[in-house]
Design an enzyme around this catalytic site. Sequence first.
Site, PDB file in Angstrom:
ATOM      1  N   PRO A  81    -110.011  56.418 104.263  1.00 23.32           N
ATOM      2  CA  PRO A  81    -109.250  57.183 103.274  1.00 23.32           C
ATOM      3  C   PRO A  81    -107.847  56.618 103.060  1.00 23.32           C
ATOM      4  CG  PRO A  81    -110.283  58.653 104.867  1.00 23.32           C
ATOM      5  CD  PRO A  81    -110.467  57.254 105.379  1.00 23.32           C
ATOM      6  N   SER A  82    -107.314  56.854 101.859  1.00 18.92           N
ATOM      7  CA  SER A  82    -105.945  56.464 101.478  1.00 18.92           C
ATOM      8  C   SER A  82    -105.711  54.964 101.603  1.00 18.92           C
ATOM      9  CB  SER A  82    -104.905  57.229 102.309  1.00 18.92           C
ATOM     10  OG  SER A  82    -105.113  58.614 102.155  1.00 18.92           O
ATOM     11  N   ARG A  83    -106.758  54.192 101.470  1.00 23.41           N
ATOM     12  CA  ARG A  83    -106.653  52.727 101.518  1.00 23.41           C
ATOM     13  C   ARG A  83    -106.161  52.207 102.871  1.00 23.41           C
ATOM     14  NH1 ARG A  83    -109.348  53.821  97.766  1.00 23.41           N
ATOM     15  NH2 ARG A  83    -109.101  53.156  95.602  1.00 23.41           N
ATOM     16  N   LEU A  84    -106.272  53.042 103.922  1.00 22.99           N
ATOM     17  CA  LEU A  84    -105.842  52.595 105.256  1.00 22.99           C
ATOM     18  C   LEU A  84    -107.067  52.067 106.004  1.00 22.99           C
ATOM     19  CD1 LEU A  84    -103.304  55.467 105.971  1.00 22.99           C
ATOM     20  CD2 LEU A  84    -102.837  53.107 105.254  1.00 22.99           C
ATOM     21  N   HIS A  85    -107.643  51.016 105.448  1.00 21.82           N
ATOM     22  CA  HIS A  85    -108.921  50.508 105.929  1.00 21.82           C
ATOM     23  C   HIS A  85    -108.796  49.833 107.294  1.00 21.82           C
ATOM     24  CE1 HIS A  85    -109.720  51.278 101.791  1.00 21.82           C
ATOM     25  NE2 HIS A  85    -108.963  50.270 101.381  1.00 21.82           N
TER      26      HIS A  85
END
Length: 241
Positions: A212-216
């Site tokens: 989520p939230s591009r916090l890969h």
Amino acid sequence: MSSSITNTGASAALKILSHNQYKTPRLLPTSLDPSPLVQFNKWLSGALDPVAAGEEEGTPKVHEPEAMTLGTATKEGVPSSRVVLLKEVDPTGFLFFTNYSSRKSLELAANPNASLAFYWRETSRQVRVVGRAEKLTRAESDAYFQSRPRGSRLGAWASEQSTVIGEHTLEERVKEIEQRFGTDPDGKVDCPENWGGWRIIPDEVEFWSGQPSRLHDRFRYLRNKTPAADGAVWNINRLSP
Ligand SMILES: Cc1cc2nc3c(=O)[nH]c(=O)nc-3n(C[C@H](O)[C@H](O)[C@H](O)COP(=O)(O)O)c2cc1C
């Protein structure tokens, strides 16, 4: 949220306005295998049969997880890419098969640097590979060729892959080849000289898991150029998303 698109009809302009939020099981350093090829096999097994591979409950199967984008470049560094099918992972690399006179093969012969990229939409996973290409032996290519359906073996003879052809040339070539090899479904079809496999031997492999939230989650394996004190062949680092 799913993707949304604005399109003004028949024009060259199109905008993707939003995209999915990814949510995949976390990729944690403690779960990583010291070998990227073993780690890849764990992910591939999970993509093919999540239940048997012990993936989290509800993890979907991936459609065609063996489809991978192969990047090659000319000697001068002009890149090109296309999708090919991974046929085997062995202890040294990733294997695929093709025509040795095709654009990709000519580029690999002139410049063995290659990349692979897998994107598994259903599980928000990506694997990236950078490495060197080596031709398989004739015996290895023959063995795989003979395992293919007869139609695909005849197709390999008929197609001079990547060359420009006339509108009906392919159909005429197929007829010619069928006459040459006969109609016996068990008849022998040898592997053409200019057809065979390549092995991509990795120097770098990255595993990416959408969060989520591009916090890969991203972990990169780099091959140690000189042996590490603890004997490790691969150096593993977490990368910023
Ligand atoms: C899903 C998919 C799988 C493919 N698998 C292969 C393959 O295993 N080998 C191959 O030579 N071409 C395969 N192709 C075709 C290649 O993408 C490409 O069109 C062809 O190899 C010619 O590429 P080149 O001109 O860059 O050499 C596949 C295409 C798709 C879409």
